[in-house]
Scaffold this active site. Structure first.
Site, PDB file in Angstrom:
ATOM      1  N   GLY A 139       0.777  -1.248   0.000  1.00 54.89           N
ATOM      2  CA  GLY A 139       0.000   0.000   0.000  1.00 54.89           C
ATOM      3  C   GLY A 139       0.797   1.279   0.000  1.00 54.89           C
ATOM      4  N   GLU A 157       4.205   3.830   6.259  1.00 54.63           N
ATOM      5  CA  GLU A 157       2.947   3.080   6.074  1.00 54.63           C
ATOM      6  C   GLU A 157       1.955   3.891   5.245  1.00 54.63           C
ATOM      7  OE1 GLU A 157       1.220   0.635   5.931  1.00 54.63           O
ATOM      8  OE2 GLU A 157       1.254  -0.703   7.646  1.00 54.63           O
ATOM      9  N   ASP A 158       0.985   3.182   4.680  1.00 53.21           N
ATOM     10  CA  ASP A 158      -0.063   3.889   3.943  1.00 53.21           C
ATOM     11  C   ASP A 158      -1.131   4.421   4.885  1.00 53.21           C
ATOM     12  OD1 ASP A 158      -0.963   1.327   4.605  1.00 53.21           O
ATOM     13  OD2 ASP A 158      -1.786   0.870   2.628  1.00 53.21           O
ATOM     14  N   ASP A 211      -5.183   2.345  10.851  1.00 53.57           N
ATOM     15  CA  ASP A 211      -6.629   2.264  11.092  1.00 53.57           C
ATOM     16  C   ASP A 211      -6.817   1.940  12.578  1.00 53.57           C
ATOM     17  OD1 ASP A 211      -9.331   2.050  10.565  1.00 53.57           O
ATOM     18  OD2 ASP A 211      -9.208   0.099   9.619  1.00 53.57           O
ATOM     19  N   LYS A 242      -6.818   7.121  10.607  1.00 54.63           N
ATOM     20  CA  LYS A 242      -8.244   7.246  10.932  1.00 54.63           C
ATOM     21  C   LYS A 242      -8.336   7.329  12.458  1.00 54.63           C
ATOM     22  CE  LYS A 242     -10.117   4.503   7.104  1.00 54.63           C
ATOM     23  NZ  LYS A 242     -10.699   3.190   6.741  1.00 54.63           N
ATOM     24  N   PHE A 288     -14.051   3.976   4.029  1.00 50.62           N
ATOM     25  CA  PHE A 288     -13.123   3.160   3.247  1.00 50.62           C
ATOM     26  C   PHE A 288     -12.631   3.945   2.032  1.00 50.62           C
ATOM     27  CE2 PHE A 288     -11.921  -0.092   0.145  1.00 50.62           C
ATOM     28  CZ  PHE A 288     -11.014  -0.798   0.917  1.00 50.62           C
ATOM     29  N   ILE A 289     -11.321   3.968   1.851  1.00 46.98           N
ATOM     30  CA  ILE A 289     -10.742   4.727   0.745  1.00 46.98           C
ATOM     31  C   ILE A 289      -9.857   3.831  -0.138  1.00 46.98           C
ATOM     32  CG2 ILE A 289     -10.804   6.976   1.946  1.00 46.98           C
ATOM     33  CD1 ILE A 289      -7.491   5.622   1.717  1.00 46.98           C
ATOM     34  N   ASP A 322      -5.793  -0.207  -2.028  1.00 45.79           N
ATOM     35  CA  ASP A 322      -6.601  -1.035  -2.924  1.00 45.79           C
ATOM     36  C   ASP A 322      -7.944  -1.421  -2.348  1.00 45.79           C
ATOM     37  OD1 ASP A 322      -5.492  -2.857  -0.920  1.00 45.79           O
ATOM     38  OD2 ASP A 322      -6.282  -4.454  -2.199  1.00 45.79           O
ATOM     39  N   ARG A 355      -5.022   0.696  -6.796  1.00 45.98           N
ATOM     40  CA  ARG A 355      -3.766   1.247  -6.254  1.00 45.98           C
ATOM     41  C   ARG A 355      -3.142   2.289  -7.180  1.00 45.98           C
ATOM     42  NH1 ARG A 355      -2.224  -2.064  -1.958  1.00 45.98           N
ATOM     43  NH2 ARG A 355      -2.650  -4.264  -2.168  1.00 45.98           N
TER      44      ARG A 355
HETATM   45  P1  5GP Z   1      -4.909  -1.577  11.119  1.00 48.11           P
HETATM   46  O1  5GP Z   1      -4.097  -2.746  11.545  1.00 48.11           O
HETATM   47  O2  5GP Z   1      -4.310  -0.242  11.518  1.00 48.11           O
HETATM   48  O3  5GP Z   1      -6.350  -1.696  11.567  1.00 48.11           O
HETATM   49  O4  5GP Z   1      -5.031  -1.650   9.557  1.00 48.11           O
HETATM   50  C1  5GP Z   1      -4.082  -1.194   8.702  1.00 48.11           C
HETATM   51  C2  5GP Z   1      -4.277  -1.803   7.327  1.00 48.11           C
HETATM   52  O5  5GP Z   1      -5.674  -1.942   7.003  1.00 48.11           O
HETATM   53  C3  5GP Z   1      -3.689  -0.910   6.271  1.00 48.11           C
HETATM   54  O6  5GP Z   1      -2.319  -1.175   6.057  1.00 48.11           O
HETATM   55  C4  5GP Z   1      -4.572  -1.221   5.077  1.00 48.11           C
HETATM   56  O7  5GP Z   1      -4.054  -2.321   4.385  1.00 48.11           O
HETATM   57  C5  5GP Z   1      -5.903  -1.594   5.658  1.00 48.11           C
HETATM   58  N1  5GP Z   1      -6.880  -0.475   5.624  1.00 48.11           N
HETATM   59  C6  5GP Z   1      -7.425   0.169   6.678  1.00 48.11           C
HETATM   60  N2  5GP Z   1      -8.299   1.117   6.289  1.00 48.11           N
HETATM   61  C7  5GP Z   1      -8.304   1.077   4.928  1.00 48.11           C
HETATM   62  C8  5GP Z   1      -9.014   1.827   3.912  1.00 48.11           C
HETATM   63  O8  5GP Z   1      -9.829   2.727   4.158  1.00 48.11           O
HETATM   64  N3  5GP Z   1      -8.738   1.487   2.620  1.00 48.11           N
HETATM   65  C9  5GP Z   1      -7.856   0.504   2.281  1.00 48.11           C
HETATM   66  N4  5GP Z   1      -7.673   0.293   0.983  1.00 48.11           N
HETATM   67  N5  5GP Z   1      -7.193  -0.225   3.198  1.00 48.11           N
HETATM   68  C10 5GP Z   1      -7.401   0.063   4.518  1.00 48.11           C
END
Ligand code: 5GP
Length: 180
Positions: free
Chosen positions: A48, A102-103, A106, A134, A155-156, A162, A168
């Site tokens: 990502g 990181e991208d 969440d 977020k 969700f983006i 992706d 992507r």
């Molecule tokens: P976390 O472990 O912080 O809950 O999740 C991180 C991962 O969830 C990110 O690296 C990504 O792959 C995915 N993710 C979380 N929110 C989004 C979103 O809005 N769009 C996309 N495409 N991936 C997300």
């Protein structure tokens, strides 16, 4: 192209490329200021963050190194079920200043896992740079020093992120349109 369709979902542009790059400029300036003289090792988390990493690194003007890691999901035997393993760290992190790129953060669980894993390799310090956070969803206490953009809990896709492998490639960030 204000709206795109990916599989069953429609998305609309929410953060145009120019706005993203303005914030990437700012984050890069902060890193150039804070980490000068530390020869930081940027560890970009694929897939990502590939676009963010490219734009960020073009703006880093201090001596540094860049490398890439990946998270492999597999069914673990813990109570939560899913465990993510960090693969592809080939560098010696001992006494290094590491910047995780990181991208999106969440819940923060992925980042927590990364910090735990990298921490065992005795780096001097670990910093976090993320394109997106977020804040409403954050579950764990993380010190995220470098954030380009805070976004609501929608969700983006685009700019590296992706939906089911697709999307992507878009240069802007798109938010899902929730059809009631
Ligand atoms: P976390 O472990 O912080 O809950 O999740 C991180 C991962 O969830 C990110 O690296 C990504 O792959 C995915 N993710 C979380 N929110 C989004 C979103 O809005 N769009 C996309 N495409 N991936 C997300």
């Amino acid at each position: 192209m204000n709206e795109i369709q990916i599989k069953d979902k429609r998305f609309t542009v929410s953060i145009p490329e120019a706005d993203i790059l303005k914030e990437v400029d700012r984050v890069a300036a902060e890193i150039n200021r804070d980490l000068a003289g530390k020869n930081p090792l940027f560890l970009s988390v694929l897939n990502g963050s590939f676009m963010f990493t490219a734009d960020l690194m073009k703006r880093i003007i201090i001596p540094c190194e860049v490398s890439f890691v990946k998270l492999a999901s597999y069914q673990g035997v813990t109570s939560t079920g899913k465990v993510k393993e960090v693969i592809g760290i080939t560098e010696d992190l001992t006494d290094r200043t590491v910047v995780i790129v990181e991208d999106i953060v969440d819940t923060g669980l992925t980042m927590q896992r990364l910090l735990e894993t990298l921490g065992t390799r005795r780096p001097k310090e670990i910093h976090i740079a993320t394109l997106l956070v977020k804040p409403e969803k954050l579950k764990v206490d993380l010190n995220i020093e470098y954030v380009a953009i805070h976004i609501p809990n929608d969700f983006i896709v685009g700019y590296g992120l992706d939906y089911d492998g697709l999307g992507r490639n878009y240069k802007d960030i798109y938010t899902v349109i929730n059809e009631e």
